[in-house]
Motif scaffolding. Sequence first.
Motif, PDB file in Angstrom:
ATOM      1  N   GLY A  85       8.799   0.242   4.401  1.00  0.00           N
ATOM      2  CA  GLY A  85       8.051  -0.903   5.178  1.00  0.00           C
ATOM      3  C   GLY A  85       7.431  -2.107   4.226  1.00  0.00           C
ATOM      4  N   GLU A  86       6.304  -2.466   4.243  1.00  0.00           N
ATOM      5  CA  GLU A  86       5.991  -3.687   3.713  1.00  0.00           C
ATOM      6  C   GLU A  86       4.410  -3.362   3.160  1.00  0.00           C
ATOM      7  OE1 GLU A  86       6.140  -6.359   7.033  1.00  0.00           O
ATOM      8  OE2 GLU A  86       4.323  -5.567   7.932  1.00  0.00           O
ATOM      9  N   VAL A  87       4.211  -4.203   2.053  1.00  0.00           N
ATOM     10  CA  VAL A  87       2.944  -4.381   1.520  1.00  0.00           C
ATOM     11  C   VAL A  87       2.486  -5.910   1.639  1.00  0.00           C
ATOM     12  CG1 VAL A  87       1.621  -4.520  -0.747  1.00  0.00           C
ATOM     13  CG2 VAL A  87       3.359  -2.811  -0.314  1.00  0.00           C
ATOM     14  N   THR A  88       1.274  -6.292   2.034  1.00  0.00           N
ATOM     15  CA  THR A  88       0.755  -7.507   2.441  1.00  0.00           C
ATOM     16  C   THR A  88      -0.487  -7.771   1.763  1.00  0.00           C
ATOM     17  OG1 THR A  88       1.706  -7.167   4.575  1.00  0.00           O
ATOM     18  CG2 THR A  88      -0.096  -9.051   4.312  1.00  0.00           C
ATOM     19  N   LEU A  89      -0.684  -8.945   1.186  1.00  0.00           N
ATOM     20  CA  LEU A  89      -1.872  -9.458   0.580  1.00  0.00           C
ATOM     21  C   LEU A  89      -2.311 -10.693   1.339  1.00  0.00           C
ATOM     22  CD1 LEU A  89      -4.042  -9.958  -1.383  1.00  0.00           C
ATOM     23  CD2 LEU A  89      -2.544 -11.351  -2.874  1.00  0.00           C
ATOM     24  N   SER A  90      -3.469 -10.578   2.013  1.00  0.00           N
ATOM     25  CA  SER A  90      -3.919 -11.593   2.892  1.00  0.00           C
ATOM     26  C   SER A  90      -5.149 -12.068   2.563  1.00  0.00           C
ATOM     27  CB  SER A  90      -3.803 -11.341   4.490  1.00  0.00           C
ATOM     28  OG  SER A  90      -4.576  -9.981   4.667  1.00  0.00           O
ATOM     29  N   THR A  91      -5.799 -13.211   2.893  1.00  0.00           N
ATOM     30  CA  THR A  91      -6.941 -13.726   2.682  1.00  0.00           C
ATOM     31  C   THR A  91      -7.622 -14.394   3.993  1.00  0.00           C
ATOM     32  OG1 THR A  91      -6.273 -15.881   1.953  1.00  0.00           O
ATOM     33  CG2 THR A  91      -6.601 -14.081   0.483  1.00  0.00           C
ATOM     34  N   GLU A  92      -9.076 -14.284   4.008  1.00  0.00           N
ATOM     35  CA  GLU A  92      -9.639 -14.592   5.386  1.00  0.00           C
ATOM     36  C   GLU A  92     -10.893 -15.431   4.709  1.00  0.00           C
ATOM     37  OE1 GLU A  92     -10.504 -11.617   8.230  1.00  0.00           O
ATOM     38  OE2 GLU A  92      -8.539 -10.689   7.604  1.00  0.00           O
TER      39      GLU A  92
ATOM     40  N   VAL B 267      -5.646  -6.092   1.436  1.00  0.00           N
ATOM     41  CA  VAL B 267      -4.392  -5.208   0.898  1.00  0.00           C
ATOM     42  C   VAL B 267      -3.866  -4.116   1.640  1.00  0.00           C
ATOM     43  CG1 VAL B 267      -3.177  -4.362  -1.209  1.00  0.00           C
ATOM     44  CG2 VAL B 267      -4.673  -6.294  -1.598  1.00  0.00           C
ATOM     45  N   THR B 268      -2.805  -4.668   2.337  1.00  0.00           N
ATOM     46  CA  THR B 268      -2.294  -3.385   3.341  1.00  0.00           C
ATOM     47  C   THR B 268      -1.092  -3.107   3.067  1.00  0.00           C
ATOM     48  OG1 THR B 268      -3.718  -4.885   4.812  1.00  0.00           O
ATOM     49  CG2 THR B 268      -2.276  -3.218   5.776  1.00  0.00           C
ATOM     50  N   ASP B 269      -0.637  -1.778   3.412  1.00  0.00           N
ATOM     51  CA  ASP B 269       0.461  -0.947   3.279  1.00  0.00           C
ATOM     52  C   ASP B 269       0.690  -0.170   4.171  1.00  0.00           C
ATOM     53  OD1 ASP B 269      -0.076   1.820   2.437  1.00  0.00           O
ATOM     54  OD2 ASP B 269      -1.005   0.981   0.645  1.00  0.00           O
ATOM     55  N   THR B 270       2.039   0.279   4.342  1.00  0.00           N
ATOM     56  CA  THR B 270       2.959   1.048   5.323  1.00  0.00           C
ATOM     57  C   THR B 270       3.039   2.358   4.685  1.00  0.00           C
ATOM     58  OG1 THR B 270       4.987   0.052   5.055  1.00  0.00           O
ATOM     59  CG2 THR B 270       3.547  -0.743   6.935  1.00  0.00           C
ATOM     60  N   GLY B 271       2.261   2.898   3.611  1.00  0.00           N
ATOM     61  CA  GLY B 271       2.622   3.923   2.700  1.00  0.00           C
ATOM     62  C   GLY B 271       2.196   5.490   3.093  1.00  0.00           C
ATOM     63  N   ILE B 272       1.827   6.267   2.528  1.00  0.00           N
ATOM     64  CA  ILE B 272       1.653   7.630   2.794  1.00  0.00           C
ATOM     65  C   ILE B 272       0.175   7.924   3.368  1.00  0.00           C
ATOM     66  CG2 ILE B 272       3.227   8.551   0.981  1.00  0.00           C
ATOM     67  CD1 ILE B 272       0.682   9.298  -0.789  1.00  0.00           C
ATOM     68  N   GLY B 273      -0.717   7.034   3.327  1.00  0.00           N
ATOM     69  CA  GLY B 273      -2.050   7.151   3.775  1.00  0.00           C
ATOM     70  C   GLY B 273      -2.809   8.214   2.966  1.00  0.00           C
ATOM     71  N   ILE B 274      -4.195   8.035   3.327  1.00  0.00           N
ATOM     72  CA  ILE B 274      -5.098   8.990   2.575  1.00  0.00           C
ATOM     73  C   ILE B 274      -5.918   9.648   3.688  1.00  0.00           C
ATOM     74  CG2 ILE B 274      -6.877   9.079   0.838  1.00  0.00           C
ATOM     75  CD1 ILE B 274      -6.130   6.536  -0.173  1.00  0.00           C
ATOM     76  N   SER B 275      -6.328  10.892   3.400  1.00  0.00           N
ATOM     77  CA  SER B 275      -6.947  11.568   4.501  1.00  0.00           C
ATOM     78  C   SER B 275      -8.493  11.146   4.371  1.00  0.00           C
ATOM     79  CB  SER B 275      -7.057  13.014   4.246  1.00  0.00           C
ATOM     80  OG  SER B 275      -7.637  13.470   2.734  1.00  0.00           O
ATOM     81  N   ASP B 276      -9.358  11.346   5.291  1.00  0.00           N
ATOM     82  CA  ASP B 276     -10.673  11.073   5.267  1.00  0.00           C
ATOM     83  C   ASP B 276     -11.614  11.647   4.168  1.00  0.00           C
ATOM     84  OD1 ASP B 276     -10.210   9.403   7.586  1.00  0.00           O
ATOM     85  OD2 ASP B 276     -11.003  10.945   8.944  1.00  0.00           O
ATOM     86  N   ASP B 277     -11.152  12.895   3.994  1.00  0.00           N
ATOM     87  CA  ASP B 277     -11.945  13.386   2.722  1.00  0.00           C
ATOM     88  C   ASP B 277     -11.512  12.873   1.647  1.00  0.00           C
ATOM     89  OD1 ASP B 277     -13.114  15.288   4.859  1.00  0.00           O
ATOM     90  OD2 ASP B 277     -11.680  16.737   4.446  1.00  0.00           O
ATOM     91  N   GLN B 278     -10.449  12.600   1.279  1.00  0.00           N
ATOM     92  CA  GLN B 278      -9.920  12.071  -0.187  1.00  0.00           C
ATOM     93  C   GLN B 278     -10.447  10.798  -0.352  1.00  0.00           C
ATOM     94  OE1 GLN B 278      -8.772  14.164  -2.379  1.00  0.00           O
ATOM     95  NE2 GLN B 278      -8.771  15.775  -1.238  1.00  0.00           N
TER      96      GLN B 278
END
Length: 550
Positions: A309-316, A331-342
Amino acid sequence: MLCANIIKGGLYLYDAVINHANNGSGRAIRLMVSSALIILLLRKFPRIVPWGIHYAVIATIAHVYYRVFTPSVGPDIVAMQAIFMVILSSFFGLGKKWGTFYTLISAASVILVHYIPSKFAGLQPLPQNLSDLYISVNWLVILLSCFYFYGVLYENMRASKLLNVQLAEAADAKSNFLSTMSHELRTPLNSVIGIAGLLKSDYTNVQQREQLDVLKFSAESLLTLINNILDINKMQSGKLELESTSFSLELLLNGIAKGMEFNAQEKGLKFNLSVNNQIKGKNFISDPTRLSQVLYNLIGNAVKFTEHGEVTLSTEVEQSDASYITVRFNVTDTGIGISDDQLKLVFEPFQQATASTTRKFGGTGLGLAIVKQLVEMFGSQIWAESQLGKGTKFHFSIRLQLDKQKLPDTQGSAPEVAEISLSSLRILLAEDNMMNIYFMKQLFKRWNISADIAENGAEVLDLLATNDYDVVLMDMHMPVMDGVQATQEIRKLTNPLKATVYIIALTASVSDQVQKRVISAGMNDYLQKPFQLEELRIKLEQRLVTPEIT
């Protein structure tokens, strides 16, 4: 108090037998026996000491009320002494909550006696000689209690001061240890990274270049780990401070994007950069180095934990006025993700989402902990949003001050200029590490520089006495005479040309004390090992362009 009760019970028993035909002797015996039993129990079972204090305080309060509500005795000095003993024992033995409670109950007796009509008649006042002895015993108990509590209080204060001194010494020892270890690790890394960079530009064989890439990447990863540990130590000791300098946020983001785009492409990922139009063409006053560190850490993590996928650096821009702009970084990615607990743990030092994450992707978990503390130093907070298997988004906002004194750079990047020849520079290298000497010789050969080598500060002075140099590259840690001592001796020379020679400190130490020593010793510039080849070249080129700077 319990021991004194035995003595006072004996006085009452004596008075009951001699003066009152045993009337009240049973009460005196019960006081003596119960006090003795409580003492034995407390010695055998120290854990029940608080209950023993409760018993002693309650019994004393009962005695206070018994005396105060006996018309023939009343609120006399003995009652006042007993109330004071209740205050001492309950506050110092049981804490302020129980101390306040028991103090109010005992002190209320001298007021309630005027409003409650019921009276006791069983207590007979002691004869004067026994009463004086009784009062003396109470004063002795009060005196010993104050002496004991005073000793405990000030002994704890002395112990606390000693512990603070020991903790400060331990913190200094830890800082010195980390600084020393940093120097010892950075010194060989300087030659490893430097030589790998030189070899990489020499070899055209694809396989050999890939192997050199792995070597250079591994060495730089080790350097990042060392830097992270040092940053955590600085933050914990309060020695890390943000700087205020003017910079172009647009250029900073473009530079970060160019550096991270290569890492993303190596994994087959797409890297996107989106810069808000309100940021473009403006300069801000803040700490670009630490802001870059935050973004590099976040983007590096995003690339590491994204397989496709992709990694994005954006500013607002969230808010803006004539002097400040609040910029939100995403900083946004389409990676493995993280659970709520972790998600609750990812910003803690040495924590990663799971043990399997550590095994698969490596790392110590220091990066996000440093990011969190740096963002807080900017006066903000960092937030994380994630879904397992879909990706993660980190975002934070920083209020940046506009630099109105400096014209904005609207070009986007500096124009390319022809590389300046360094062959005319006369350089003296002060370095004692043989691998670094070898690396620097190879580097100077590539730049057509003929340099002299000194392996300690004394040799620097000897060579400077017979030769003229444009630049001295001075290592800080050398035998015989270190770089600071050598610089101080150089600045004392009578020949103004030699005394003002341009000195660039080269050191693997990164502590604030070392940087202060560099400045106070009279060195002109500072370069931290391991350094990028272009960093040194830029400083040398500047020396050629502006030789009058000292």
